[in-house]
Design an enzyme around this catalytic site. Structure first.
Site, PDB file in Angstrom:
ATOM      1  CG  HIS A 347       4.064  42.641  10.618  1.00 48.07           C
ATOM      2  ND1 HIS A 347       4.189  41.278  10.788  1.00 48.07           N
ATOM      3  CD2 HIS A 347       2.898  42.839   9.970  1.00 48.07           C
ATOM      4  CE1 HIS A 347       3.122  40.676  10.280  1.00 48.07           C
ATOM      5  NE2 HIS A 347       2.320  41.598   9.772  1.00 48.07           N
ATOM      6  CB  ALA A 348       5.106  43.655   5.192  1.00 45.10           C
ATOM      7  CG  HIS A 377      -0.963  40.350   1.581  1.00 46.79           C
ATOM      8  ND1 HIS A 377      -2.046  39.519   1.695  1.00 46.79           N
ATOM      9  CD2 HIS A 377      -1.099  41.288   2.550  1.00 46.79           C
ATOM     10  CE1 HIS A 377      -2.808  39.926   2.696  1.00 46.79           C
ATOM     11  NE2 HIS A 377      -2.244  41.005   3.237  1.00 46.79           N
ATOM     12  CD  GLU A 378       1.502  44.193   3.165  1.00 45.22           C
ATOM     13  OE1 GLU A 378       1.567  43.185   3.888  1.00 45.22           O
ATOM     14  OE2 GLU A 378       0.633  45.077   3.312  1.00 45.22           O
ATOM     15  CG  HIS A 381      -3.787  45.612   1.877  1.00 44.23           C
ATOM     16  ND1 HIS A 381      -5.047  45.197   2.233  1.00 44.23           N
ATOM     17  CD2 HIS A 381      -2.930  44.794   2.535  1.00 44.23           C
ATOM     18  CE1 HIS A 381      -4.975  44.172   3.063  1.00 44.23           C
ATOM     19  NE2 HIS A 381      -3.692  43.899   3.260  1.00 44.23           N
ATOM     20  CD  GLU A 405      -5.838  41.559   5.138  1.00 46.75           C
ATOM     21  OE1 GLU A 405      -5.980  42.595   5.801  1.00 46.75           O
ATOM     22  OE2 GLU A 405      -4.785  41.289   4.519  1.00 46.75           O
ATOM     23  CG  HIS A 507      -1.903  40.293  13.043  1.00 46.55           C
ATOM     24  ND1 HIS A 507      -0.696  39.760  12.625  1.00 46.55           N
ATOM     25  CD2 HIS A 507      -2.483  40.775  11.931  1.00 46.55           C
ATOM     26  CE1 HIS A 507      -0.569  39.933  11.328  1.00 46.55           C
ATOM     27  NE2 HIS A 507      -1.635  40.539  10.871  1.00 46.55           N
ATOM     28  CE1 TYR A 517      -4.570  39.289   9.277  1.00 47.81           C
ATOM     29  CE2 TYR A 517      -4.060  39.431   6.946  1.00 47.81           C
ATOM     30  CZ  TYR A 517      -4.026  39.968   8.206  1.00 47.81           C
ATOM     31  OH  TYR A 517      -3.448  41.202   8.411  1.00 47.81           O
TER      32      TYR A 517
HETATM   33  C1  LIG Z   1       2.209  40.896   6.214  1.00 45.23           C
HETATM   34  C2  LIG Z   1       0.772  41.282   6.477  1.00 45.23           C
HETATM   35  N1  LIG Z   1       0.707  42.597   7.115  1.00 45.23           N
HETATM   36  C3  LIG Z   1      -0.634  43.119   7.414  1.00 45.23           C
HETATM   37  C4  LIG Z   1      -1.493  43.061   6.136  1.00 45.23           C
HETATM   38  O1  LIG Z   1      -1.029  43.459   5.059  1.00 45.23           O
HETATM   39  O2  LIG Z   1      -2.620  42.562   6.257  1.00 45.23           O
HETATM   40  C5  LIG Z   1      -0.512  44.540   7.972  1.00 45.23           C
HETATM   41  C6  LIG Z   1      -0.322  44.488   9.476  1.00 45.23           C
HETATM   42  C7  LIG Z   1      -1.711  44.372  10.024  1.00 45.23           C
HETATM   43  C8  LIG Z   1      -2.639  45.018   8.982  1.00 45.23           C
HETATM   44  N2  LIG Z   1      -1.770  45.301   7.832  1.00 45.23           N
HETATM   45  C9  LIG Z   1      -1.981  46.198   6.842  1.00 45.23           C
HETATM   46  O3  LIG Z   1      -1.146  46.437   6.010  1.00 45.23           O
HETATM   47  C10 LIG Z   1      -3.316  46.937   6.765  1.00 45.23           C
HETATM   48  N3  LIG Z   1      -3.069  48.376   6.835  1.00 45.23           N
HETATM   49  C11 LIG Z   1      -3.983  46.598   5.439  1.00 45.23           C
HETATM   50  C12 LIG Z   1      -5.387  47.201   5.384  1.00 45.23           C
HETATM   51  O4  LIG Z   1      -6.240  46.690   6.134  1.00 45.23           O
HETATM   52  O5  LIG Z   1      -5.622  48.153   4.635  1.00 45.23           O
HETATM   53  C13 LIG Z   1       0.163  40.217   7.395  1.00 45.23           C
HETATM   54  O6  LIG Z   1       0.148  40.401   8.591  1.00 45.23           O
HETATM   55  N4  LIG Z   1      -0.301  39.052   6.873  1.00 45.23           N
HETATM   56  C14 LIG Z   1      -0.349  38.700   5.466  1.00 45.23           C
HETATM   57  C15 LIG Z   1      -0.821  37.261   5.435  1.00 45.23           C
HETATM   58  C16 LIG Z   1      -1.246  36.866   6.805  1.00 45.23           C
HETATM   59  C17 LIG Z   1      -0.784  37.960   7.757  1.00 45.23           C
HETATM   60  C18 LIG Z   1       0.364  37.470   8.653  1.00 45.23           C
HETATM   61  O7  LIG Z   1       1.523  37.708   8.281  1.00 45.23           O
HETATM   62  O8  LIG Z   1       0.064  36.842   9.697  1.00 45.23           O
HETATM   63 ZN   LIG Z   2      -3.226  42.313   4.391  1.00 49.24          ZN
END
Ligand SMILES: C[C@H](N[C@H](C(=O)O)[C@@H]1CCCN1C(=O)[C@@H](N)CC(=O)O)C(=O)N1CCC[C@H]1C(=O)O
Ligand SMILES: [Zn+2]
Length: 619
Positions: A347-348, A377-378, A381, A405, A507, A517
């Site tokens: 998971h990215a 998106h990444e 951040h 986000e 999540h 989100y």
């Molecule tokens: C693909 C994206 N991965 C998250 C994100 O980038 O938010 C990852 C995993 C959970 C938090 N995270 C982080 O990278 C945090 N460290 C960033 C930060 O808070 O600094 C994701 O989950 N997304 C994108 C669109 C909707 C949602 C989904 O795919 O349902």
């Molecule tokens: Zn994010």
């Protein structure tokens, strides 16, 4: 550095408090670095040894946080004069899960690491192994020599994700949809129930009623819940119109014995494992077929684009605005392709290593437009981390989690325009006419509008669990009630309390709050409108591309540099040039207006909305 604002000679406690913060800040960055590094080591190589290292390091970090919390709460910080100093102490006074007695914290961290492992290593068997051989041409006596297990190697990324997007076989999709939930969510239900108990213990030790209330603290607003409900009320008409149109298109594809014209949409037919974005159904549902496709995946593949190319495209957009480029350690340490020799969390995600130098992305990048958007998106951040790097460590957060986000997505709104895709030669020709515009708005709506109810219901469900309004015995039933009420989707196979479908979404085992989100999908259009104005854009909002606008970059940077040093309402005021300090649905409604009018016209003789008398199975 807040020293400049400190006025000496005030309450002597404050001078001491200020000194304490300086020492704390240095130590915090060091301890945070070590903790994040051990987390990274585990996430990029899911071995027992790396898990043990992570668990040990987490306890050391918790001891440091407890020590700092004891010192901080010994000051009369609420009387301090300097608002920044007071704000830093306010943040320090919330200890989080480190408030748990060591044994409970160990159990919580152990459950957390093991749920992440189960989710990330889940595999399913291919559909072909399940189908009874019906095709008489099939050589019936060829034995399936290899055992089931050997063939059952399909992982979520990229295998299952690709099947959900490509297959249009109702039964294969239903099989994959169920198999994934059996191998991920179902397996962590018991652990999650204990995880909730321990999380609530921690929340109560921090003075909150439950963990949901502690999470909502990040929005510093006592009208947050009603603000969200108001936004949803304004956005529901957009969603209902998109839902009614897509439902009609799916009925013509799969037959009206599979989908009722006034019923929910079977959740496995929308091109995504959680039906959270419907980009996967674009090509056979788009309003005006035969126009140049807006999904540039074929061009990316044809050009032999690599993951690195995708990251360079994204970075170039950020630097075109005058924003910061990715520093050398980013390119050195990021993991941007799925390794073949080990299990990782695919998971990215974006990572801040707290030392002002090391920032990374971990992504099992597939060569698709969807993943190009995720790269932005990444990287959004990472850009935010870079912009607030000079803030004290406690202010190195988003103004609120929704801000974090929104950053990458705002830029992706410009990147996705046909004009921009053509400029980076990912699109050969543009249908620059009203029908082409509707197709374009439709493709963005399949990503943004379809997401809204999912973005909202995820934490409506979780807050309900934490608060006890939803009992442990009815977790899955409640999930499907919310999925029906807000999303208008239904499960293709019967669901019971033996299942745990929320656990099949990253999540939940990953324990990342989700309302951020929903907030982001609203405010990113406020940001887009503000940046387009700064860039001097004229014409409809959906045609705006802020590429190379230094003015837009300057405004964005001004907001991002603040980190969480000011309440997010102040950051919103700066972003909108004083227009508002609230979340506002007007810009997203403005952006999609031409499409909504078109959809209303298309839907005028049809039913909007859905009913079903059993949320646990499609009617
Ligand atoms: C693909 C994206 N991965 C998250 C994100 O980038 O938010 C990852 C995993 C959970 C938090 N995270 C982080 O990278 C945090 N460290 C960033 C930060 O808070 O600094 C994701 O989950 N997304 C994108 C669109 C909707 C949602 C989904 O795919 O349902
Ligand atoms: Zn994010």
């Amino acid at each position: 550095d807040i020293s400049a604002k400190y006025v000496s000679g005030d309450n002597p406690d404050e001078a001491e408090g200020f000194e304490f913060l300086q020492t704390y800040d240095k130590r915090a960055s060091q301890e945070c670095y070590l903790s994040v590094l051990s987390n990274w080591a585990y996430a990029t190589n899911l071995t027992e040894e790396n898990k043990q290292n992570l668990l040990e390091r987490s306890l050391v970090y918790a001891e440091f946080q407890k020590e700092a919390w004891k010192n901080a709460t010994s000051f009369a910080w609420k009387q301090f004069k300097n608002p920044s100093t007071r704000r830093l102490f306010k943040f320090l006074s919330i200890l989080g899960t480190a408030a748990l007695p060591t044994e409970k914290l160990k159990e919580l961290n152990e459950i957390s690491a093991s749920m992440e492992d189960t989710y990330s290593t889940s595999k399913i068997c291919p559909y072909s192994l399940q189908v009874v051989i019906t095709d008489e041409s099939e050589n019936l006596d060829d034995d399936k020599s290899s055992s089931e297990e050997e063939n059952c190697t399909l992982s979520l990324e990229p295998d299952i994700t690709r099947i959900l997007k490509k297959s249009q076989n109702y039964d294969e999709l239903a099989y994959v949809w169920k198999a994934w939930r059996d191998s991920s969510g179902k397996k962590i239900r018991k652990r999650y129930e204990r995880f909730v108990e321990l999380s609530n213990d921690a929340a109560r030790l921090n003075g909150f009623a439950d963990m949901g209330e502690m999470w909502r603290e990040s929005y510093e607003s006592d009208t947050f819940l009603e603000d969200l409900e108001n936004l949803w009320k304004q956005l529901l008409p957009l969603y209902e119109n998109l839902h009614a149109y897509v439902r009609r298109k799916l009925i013509s594809k799969y037959g009206n014995d599979k989908i009722r014209p006034d019923g929910p949409i079977p959740a496995h037919l929308l091109g995504n494992m959680w039906a959270q974005d419907w980009a996967g159904v674009q090509e056979f549902t788009e309003p005006y077929p035969g126009k140049p496709s807006l999904d540039v995946t074929p061009q990316m593949v044809e050009q032999n684009m690599t993951a690195l190319d995708m990251f360079n495209i994204s970075e170039e957009f950020f630097s075109s605005l005058g924003l910061k480029e990715m520093p050398p350690p980013f390119w050195e340490h990021s993991v941007i392709e799925k390794p073949t020799d080990r299990e990782i969390v695919c998971h990215a995600s974006a990572w801040d290593f707290c030392n002002g130098k090391d920032y990374r992305i971990k992504q099992c990048t597939d060569i698709t437009m969807q993943d190009l958007i995720t790269v932005h998106h990444e990287m959004g951040h990472i850009e935010y981390y870079l912009q607030y790097a000079d803030q004290p460590s406690l202010f190195r957060e988003g103004a609120n989690p929704g801000f974090h986000e929104a950053v990458g997505d705002v830029l992706a709104l410009s990147v996705s325009t046909p004009k921009h895709l053509k400029a980076i030669s990912l699109l050969n020709e543009i249908a620059d006419d009203p029908e082409g515009d509707i197709n374009y708005l439709y493709s963005i709506a399949l990503d943004k509008i379809s997401f809204l109810p999912f973005g909202y219901l995820m934490d409506l469900w979780r807050w309900g669990i934490f608060s006890g309004n939803t009992s442990v015995e009815e977790m899955n039933t409640k999930w499907w009630e919310l999925r029906l009420k807000y999303q208008g989707v239904c499960p293709p196979v019967k669901r019971t309390e033996e299942d745990f479908d929320p656990g099949a979404k990253y999540h939940i085992p990953g324990n990342t709050p989700y309302i951020r989100y929903f907030v982001s999908f609203v405010i990113q259009f406020q940001f887009h409108k503000a940046l387009c104005e700064a860039a001097g854009h004229e014409g409809p909002l959906y045609k705006c591309d802020i590429y190379q606008s230094k003015e837009a970059g300057k405004l964005l940077s001004q907001v991002l540099q603040l980190g969480s040093s000011k309440p997010w309402t102040e950051a919103m005021k700066i972003m909108t040039g004083g227009k508002t300090n609230k979340m506002d649905a007007a810009p997203i409604i403005e952006y999609f207006d031409p499409l909504i009018q078109w959809l209303k016209e298309q839907n005028k003789n049809y039913t909007l909305g859905w009913t079903s008398n059993d949320p646990t199975i499609c009617p």
